[in-house]
Design a protein around this motif. Sequence first.
Motif, PDB file in Angstrom:
ATOM      1  N   THR A  88      -4.404  -1.951   3.431  1.00 19.72           N
ATOM      2  CA  THR A  88      -4.859  -1.568   4.819  1.00 19.72           C
ATOM      3  C   THR A  88      -6.378  -1.415   5.288  1.00 19.72           C
ATOM      4  OG1 THR A  88      -4.300   0.627   3.722  1.00 19.72           O
ATOM      5  CG2 THR A  88      -2.551  -0.547   5.119  1.00 19.72           C
ATOM      6  N   SER A  89      -7.139  -1.169   4.007  1.00 20.97           N
ATOM      7  CA  SER A  89      -8.414  -1.089   4.271  1.00 20.97           C
ATOM      8  C   SER A  89      -9.070  -2.348   4.920  1.00 20.97           C
ATOM      9  CB  SER A  89      -9.184  -0.633   2.900  1.00 20.97           C
ATOM     10  OG  SER A  89      -8.981   0.837   2.814  1.00 20.97           O
ATOM     11  N   ASP A 118       0.709  -1.134  -0.099  1.00 21.47           N
ATOM     12  CA  ASP A 118      -0.082  -0.058  -0.200  1.00 21.47           C
ATOM     13  C   ASP A 118       0.844   1.210  -0.132  1.00 21.47           C
ATOM     14  OD1 ASP A 118      -2.207  -1.311  -0.133  1.00 21.47           O
ATOM     15  OD2 ASP A 118      -3.156  -0.929   1.867  1.00 21.47           O
ATOM     16  N   LEU A 127      -5.951   1.637  -1.620  1.00 21.60           N
ATOM     17  CA  LEU A 127      -4.805   0.856  -0.515  1.00 21.60           C
ATOM     18  C   LEU A 127      -5.879  -0.241   0.122  1.00 21.60           C
ATOM     19  CD1 LEU A 127      -4.288   4.309   1.389  1.00 21.60           C
ATOM     20  CD2 LEU A 127      -2.930   3.153  -0.429  1.00 21.60           C
ATOM     21  N   ARG A 170       1.947   1.506  -3.446  1.00 15.72           N
ATOM     22  CA  ARG A 170       0.585   1.933  -4.321  1.00 15.72           C
ATOM     23  C   ARG A 170       0.181   3.320  -3.825  1.00 15.72           C
ATOM     24  NH1 ARG A 170      -3.404  -3.062  -5.312  1.00 15.72           N
ATOM     25  NH2 ARG A 170      -4.940  -1.372  -5.759  1.00 15.72           N
ATOM     26  N   TYR A 171       0.263   3.678  -2.744  1.00 18.55           N
ATOM     27  CA  TYR A 171      -0.164   5.315  -2.642  1.00 18.55           C
ATOM     28  C   TYR A 171       1.044   6.153  -3.647  1.00 18.55           C
ATOM     29  CZ  TYR A 171      -0.802   9.728  -0.540  1.00 18.55           C
ATOM     30  OH  TYR A 171      -0.969  11.112  -0.735  1.00 18.55           O
TER      31      TYR A 171
END
Length: 589
Positions: free
Chosen positions: A508-509, A362, A505, A365-366
């Motif tokens: 983490t979600s 993530d 994300l 990805r961010y």
Amino acid sequence: MTENILVSVAWPYSNADIHVGNITGAYLPADVFARFHRLKGNRVLMVSGTDAHGTPITVRADAEGVTAEEIYRRYHRRFLDLFLAFGLTYDLFTTTHTENHYRVSQDIFLALKENGYLYTQKEKQWYESGKGRFLPDRYVEGECYICHYPNARGDQCDNCGNLLDSVQLINPRAKGGGQLELRETEHFYLDLGILAPALADYLSRDKDHWRPNVINRSRQDVAELHERAITRDLDWGIPVPVEGWAGKCLYVWFEAVIGYFSASIEWSKNQGEPEAWKDWWYASKAKTFYFIGKDNIPFHAVIWPGQLLGARRLYESDLGKSLNLPYDVPANEFLNLEGQKISGSRNWAVWGHEAVERYDPDALRYYLLANMPEAKDADWSWAEFVARNNNELVATWGNLANRVLSFAYRNFDGKAPDPGELRPDDTGLLARVEAGFDSVGELLSAVKLRAALAEALRVASEVNRYLDGQAPWTAIKTDRAAAAKTVYTALRAIDSLKILFAPFLPFTSEKLHQYFGYDGSLFGTQKIVEYKESQSTHEALTYDPAGATGEWKPSQLKGGQPLRQPGPLFKKLDEKVAEEEVARLHGGK
Ligand SMILES: [Zn+2]
């Protein structure tokens, strides 16, 4: 209304590993878009696979002294592992080296032939007498006859992006330095010239939602459209399905794009619903999106629609039906690295499999999404990666979620507090967060992913501002009831933000979803599966939506809901990370 969304993603060539430029160019935006539509309740089919054929693979095989098949299998396996690690939820990531793809490609070829869009022509082709073989375009290099870039490939110029005819190159030379001569050979041609009026008509209607660079480029290409050879003298590839044509195969550009279609058919068979693909390829309510890099615009916005228009339909007795043309081709520009063009051969690259070993998916990805080259080229800078991770992802979102969940868990017996009646400040915040489902959703629908992520982050900062004003950390000592209202409101806002961030994300979600005490997961599961055909087997990455409970809807969190022990979502990165990574790029270890 439920829509059928086909998410077609560029097919990586199996001759090299994948770097962050490839990931942000096509694969990651496709995944974000697919996840968003799944949360919306739409029927998504996300397909792609490894491009197993073509000369980039044979060039690599020759260089290593192994077979093309070995090269293709090696990289295909690496792609599957990488995409799994990055959470790219392909319903099917297969390969062009399947019996299914061979058959579908040959059937499209035959449909085009039947419908009068193919003809044969004798022509001169580069021949390497020392090796006794015709040379594919990629084996010939020289000066581009359009922009005069000195190192153009025979098939396409990396500098101006134009498709080239290798015979017209200025000062042509054989890769590997062999003697070149022109010899006569015969090939099938796709008559794009007769398809041009229909293509021009297609590109002239309902294209306001296309990115300006894509539509402008495509209209220009149609105006200059001419025939293209679709067969070549090569034995690694799909045989030409015509008697007397042994030793020649379908050109890789022609068959690889057919992969979007053949992978949809393969997916349907794997599901045990062999007709299911028609819901995306014939249905009028289906929308088909093609996620690619800008170097692939001509193939996806002009030539592939030409192939579809020419073939019209397959395996379909209903003469009224025709294959759906691309609804949108949201091509991305390029990502550079520390101010220079990414180059695999010079090892000037951030390789996907290495990045995901060192950093959380993530976090990668961010940065790739916040910095996505949607409208213009972008640059990957390690210093910026660290700064944006720490100052945006961790500071605005990660700390917010962690601080509020930990506080609630500690001070309210591991439960979301019961708020009683909410105050205007509380309902005001919740309304602003709920509005995020429209504002973020509209941007995602329009494939403006960078802006959508920025909007989700803006909504998160509203919650931070609210908390600064309410300061439940001090209020709890004097007015526990007021603190309970604030903590409940913030928790519910974060529970909504979890969904707003989920397409971007997802790892983490999912974690947050667990911390909130819910059972089940937001999305389905991915796995690598081996499929058997009559003569061969291949591995593929698949997505199983079973068990997915995520919905693109504001939180309805109840007071008293039991939470689970929360932990941090993201890691703050040491500033030294940037220095180490830049040193690694410059040849350190
Ligand atoms: Zn050029």
